[in-house]
Design a protein around this motif. Structure first.
Motif, PDB file in Angstrom:
ATOM      1  N   VAL A 283       0.839  -1.189   0.000  1.00 24.96           N
ATOM      2  CA  VAL A 283       0.000   0.000   0.000  1.00 24.96           C
ATOM      3  C   VAL A 283       0.874   1.239   0.000  1.00 24.96           C
ATOM      4  CG1 VAL A 283      -1.857   1.252   1.160  1.00 24.96           C
ATOM      5  CG2 VAL A 283      -1.756  -1.245   1.306  1.00 24.96           C
ATOM      6  N   VAL A 284       0.700   2.072  -1.023  1.00 21.07           N
ATOM      7  CA  VAL A 284       1.346   3.386  -1.046  1.00 21.07           C
ATOM      8  C   VAL A 284       0.468   4.290  -0.187  1.00 21.07           C
ATOM      9  CG1 VAL A 284       2.177   5.254  -2.505  1.00 21.07           C
ATOM     10  CG2 VAL A 284       2.201   2.907  -3.372  1.00 21.07           C
ATOM     11  N   TRP A 285       0.940   4.594   1.035  1.00 20.67           N
ATOM     12  CA  TRP A 285       0.071   5.166   2.068  1.00 20.67           C
ATOM     13  C   TRP A 285       0.267   6.669   2.196  1.00 20.67           C
ATOM     14  CZ3 TRP A 285      -4.171   3.485   3.941  1.00 20.67           C
ATOM     15  CH2 TRP A 285      -4.707   4.011   5.117  1.00 20.67           C
ATOM     16  N   SER A 286      -0.844   7.367   2.276  1.00 22.34           N
ATOM     17  CA  SER A 286      -0.835   8.823   2.392  1.00 22.34           C
ATOM     18  C   SER A 286      -2.193   9.259   2.921  1.00 22.34           C
ATOM     19  CB  SER A 286      -0.585   9.466   1.024  1.00 22.34           C
ATOM     20  OG  SER A 286      -1.684   9.200   0.159  1.00 22.34           O
ATOM     21  N   SER A 287      -2.350  10.563   3.132  1.00 19.78           N
ATOM     22  CA  SER A 287      -3.667  11.063   3.540  1.00 19.78           C
ATOM     23  C   SER A 287      -4.713  10.774   2.473  1.00 19.78           C
ATOM     24  CB  SER A 287      -3.579  12.574   3.812  1.00 19.78           C
ATOM     25  OG  SER A 287      -3.126  13.275   2.658  1.00 19.78           O
ATOM     26  N   ALA A 288      -4.306  10.833   1.193  1.00 15.15           N
ATOM     27  CA  ALA A 288      -5.248  10.519   0.110  1.00 15.15           C
ATOM     28  C   ALA A 288      -5.637   9.050   0.129  1.00 15.15           C
ATOM     29  CB  ALA A 288      -4.635  10.891  -1.233  1.00 15.15           C
ATOM     30  N   ALA A 289      -4.672   8.151   0.357  1.00 15.29           N
ATOM     31  CA  ALA A 289      -4.965   6.721   0.402  1.00 15.29           C
ATOM     32  C   ALA A 289      -5.861   6.369   1.582  1.00 15.29           C
ATOM     33  CB  ALA A 289      -3.668   5.924   0.470  1.00 15.29           C
ATOM     34  N   ALA A 290      -5.670   7.069   2.699  1.00  9.81           N
ATOM     35  CA  ALA A 290      -6.469   6.795   3.896  1.00  9.81           C
ATOM     36  C   ALA A 290      -7.941   7.100   3.673  1.00  9.81           C
ATOM     37  CB  ALA A 290      -5.936   7.603   5.073  1.00  9.81           C
ATOM     38  N   GLU A 291      -8.247   7.979   2.711  1.00 14.64           N
ATOM     39  CA  GLU A 291      -9.633   8.361   2.438  1.00 14.64           C
ATOM     40  C   GLU A 291     -10.179   7.723   1.162  1.00 14.64           C
ATOM     41  OE1 GLU A 291      -9.625  12.590   2.304  1.00 14.64           O
ATOM     42  OE2 GLU A 291      -9.089  12.836   4.424  1.00 14.64           O
ATOM     43  N   ASP A 292      -9.413   6.854   0.538  1.00 17.40           N
ATOM     44  CA  ASP A 292      -9.791   6.273  -0.741  1.00 17.40           C
ATOM     45  C   ASP A 292     -10.559   4.969  -0.527  1.00 17.40           C
ATOM     46  OD1 ASP A 292      -9.321   4.534  -3.250  1.00 17.40           O
ATOM     47  OD2 ASP A 292      -8.679   6.521  -3.898  1.00 17.40           O
ATOM     48  N   ALA A 293     -11.797   4.915  -1.032  1.00 14.67           N
ATOM     49  CA  ALA A 293     -12.640   3.737  -0.828  1.00 14.67           C
ATOM     50  C   ALA A 293     -12.068   2.507  -1.514  1.00 14.67           C
ATOM     51  CB  ALA A 293     -14.049   4.012  -1.354  1.00 14.67           C
ATOM     52  N   HIS A 294     -11.400   2.679  -2.662  1.00 10.03           N
ATOM     53  CA  HIS A 294     -10.843   1.538  -3.380  1.00 10.03           C
ATOM     54  C   HIS A 294      -9.677   0.929  -2.619  1.00 10.03           C
ATOM     55  CE1 HIS A 294     -13.201   2.405  -7.037  1.00 10.03           C
ATOM     56  NE2 HIS A 294     -13.052   3.662  -6.670  1.00 10.03           N
ATOM     57  N   VAL A 295      -8.824   1.776  -2.061  1.00  7.74           N
ATOM     58  CA  VAL A 295      -7.711   1.273  -1.256  1.00  7.74           C
ATOM     59  C   VAL A 295      -8.245   0.524  -0.041  1.00  7.74           C
ATOM     60  CG1 VAL A 295      -5.725   1.943   0.157  1.00  7.74           C
ATOM     61  CG2 VAL A 295      -6.120   3.059  -2.043  1.00  7.74           C
TER      62      VAL A 295
ATOM     63  N   LYS B 113      -3.465 -12.315   2.993  1.00  2.38           N
ATOM     64  CA  LYS B 113      -2.248 -11.779   2.394  1.00  2.38           C
ATOM     65  C   LYS B 113      -1.552 -10.808   3.357  1.00  2.38           C
ATOM     66  CE  LYS B 113      -3.397 -13.939  -1.346  1.00  2.38           C
ATOM     67  NZ  LYS B 113      -2.665 -15.126  -1.825  1.00  2.38           N
ATOM     68  N   PRO B 114      -0.226 -10.878   3.459  1.00  2.53           N
ATOM     69  CA  PRO B 114       0.484  -9.883   4.265  1.00  2.53           C
ATOM     70  C   PRO B 114       0.370  -8.506   3.621  1.00  2.53           C
ATOM     71  CG  PRO B 114       2.035 -11.229   3.038  1.00  2.53           C
ATOM     72  CD  PRO B 114       0.688 -11.847   2.829  1.00  2.53           C
ATOM     73  N   CYS B 115       0.393  -7.479   4.459  1.00  4.88           N
ATOM     74  CA  CYS B 115       0.253  -6.103   3.988  1.00  4.88           C
ATOM     75  C   CYS B 115       1.471  -5.292   4.411  1.00  4.88           C
ATOM     76  CB  CYS B 115      -1.022  -5.475   4.559  1.00  4.88           C
ATOM     77  SG  CYS B 115      -1.278  -3.741   4.076  1.00  4.88           S
ATOM     78  N   LEU B 116       2.108  -4.670   3.429  1.00  8.49           N
ATOM     79  CA  LEU B 116       3.270  -3.816   3.672  1.00  8.49           C
ATOM     80  C   LEU B 116       2.905  -2.397   3.278  1.00  8.49           C
ATOM     81  CD1 LEU B 116       6.330  -3.613   4.384  1.00  8.49           C
ATOM     82  CD2 LEU B 116       6.797  -4.043   1.958  1.00  8.49           C
ATOM     83  N   VAL B 117       3.188  -1.438   4.167  1.00  2.75           N
ATOM     84  CA  VAL B 117       2.814  -0.033   3.951  1.00  2.75           C
ATOM     85  C   VAL B 117       4.068   0.783   3.675  1.00  2.75           C
ATOM     86  CG1 VAL B 117       1.912   2.042   5.053  1.00  2.75           C
ATOM     87  CG2 VAL B 117       0.690  -0.123   5.277  1.00  2.75           C
ATOM     88  N   TRP B 118       4.042   1.511   2.553  1.00  3.90           N
ATOM     89  CA  TRP B 118       5.099   2.470   2.228  1.00  3.90           C
ATOM     90  C   TRP B 118       4.545   3.864   2.483  1.00  3.90           C
ATOM     91  CZ3 TRP B 118       6.424   4.445  -3.288  1.00  3.90           C
ATOM     92  CH2 TRP B 118       7.503   5.354  -3.215  1.00  3.90           C
ATOM     93  N   PRO B 119       4.946   4.510   3.588  1.00  4.75           N
ATOM     94  CA  PRO B 119       4.351   5.800   3.946  1.00  4.75           C
ATOM     95  C   PRO B 119       4.973   6.952   3.156  1.00  4.75           C
ATOM     96  CG  PRO B 119       5.950   5.170   5.613  1.00  4.75           C
ATOM     97  CD  PRO B 119       5.903   4.040   4.606  1.00  4.75           C
TER      98      PRO B 119
END
Length: 259
Positions: free
Chosen positions: A68-80, A92-98
């Motif tokens: 997950v390419v994580w940002s304020s936009a991603a935090a509010e994105d319904a698809h993400v 599935k394991p989840c890795l976050v790139w902030p």
């Protein structure tokens, strides 16, 4: 004779990101593919019936890790959010790139703040305990230009585009210039035949062909995008899907009517 060892399956990485973070996601995608990984992204951004598109669900089920390419936009994105939910359901394991200081989602492994795309790609291989490998080389400068082309995939039920590509170079007129234009023709799939319209982009420097298609099968048009990595071949070009984990396709491209 002893059997030759099977070729290891390349790692599959589903990249989840918000549209605002597309530039960072594209850079990471290129690094992962250069390291031999198969990647998938949600290009349709379709939540019909509150479900991701079927190819997205298939790729989420087939991937080895959700990145997950994580940002304020991603935090509010319904698809993400949906992709994170289904990846978790699939185990599935989840890795976050902030990308910023937005609090990371629970249950995910977060990389240190300030990590680069190179760091994120390395973290994926470390998480999966696999070393990066070289992706198959593209034929340098391979290109598709205006004219009539037959593009046939290895889909089990058959999938053939017979298209007339029209357009002119957007560059300096050299063979290495990017080209684009419109396309019309016929799309044959699974025993059906429909009128085909759309646009095309050819990038010789990257040996890429990008297609934006609309096929009229019955009452409802089918819209899709295809991104092909071109390879050389005797008498015809071959290609493969740039993205896709569950069911990546290979293609044969022939100038003319394909006969």
């Amino acid at each position: 004779m002893p059997e030759e060892p099977a070729t290891p399956r390349p790692p599959g990485v589903f990249l989840a990101h918000a549209p605002a973070d597309s530039a960072q996601a594209d850079a990471l995608d290129a690094l992962l593919r250069a390291g031999g990984a198969r990647t998938a992204v949600d290009e349709s951004r379709d939540l019909s019936d509150e479900l991701p598109a079927e190819p997205v669900l298939q790729d989420l089920g087939a991937c080895d890790v959700l990145l997950v390419v994580w940002s304020s936009a991603a935090a509010e994105d319904a698809h993400v959010a949906e992709q994170r939910t289904y990846a978790a359901d699939f185990g599935k394991p989840c890795l976050v790139w902030p990308l910023d200081g937005t609090d990371a989602p629970e249950g995910a492994e977060q990389m240190p703040p300030g990590s680069s795309a190179d760091d994120a790609a390395a973290a994926v291989h470390q998480l999966l305990d696999r070393q990066p490998s070289d992706a198959p080389p593209a034929e340098d400068g391979t290109a598709v230009g205006p004219g009539r082309w037959t593009i046939e995939s290895d889909a089990r039920d058959g999938d053939v585009l017979e298209a007339e590509l029209t357009g002119s170079s957007d560059g300096d007129g050299s063979s290495s210039a990017e080209q684009s234009g419109h396309l019309t023709g016929v799309h044959r799939r699974a025993g059906l035949e429909g009128r085909l319209t759309g646009r095309w982009w050819s990038t010789p420097a990257a040996s890429r062909l990008d297609l934006e298609l609309e096929s009229s099968f019955g009452l409802h048009p089918v819209r899709e995008q295809r991104h092909l990595q071109l390879r050389g071949g005797p008498g015809a070009l071959t290609a493969e899907d740039v993205h896709g984990i569950a069911d990546p396709r290979t293609y044969r491209l022939t100038r003319g009517n394909g006969s």
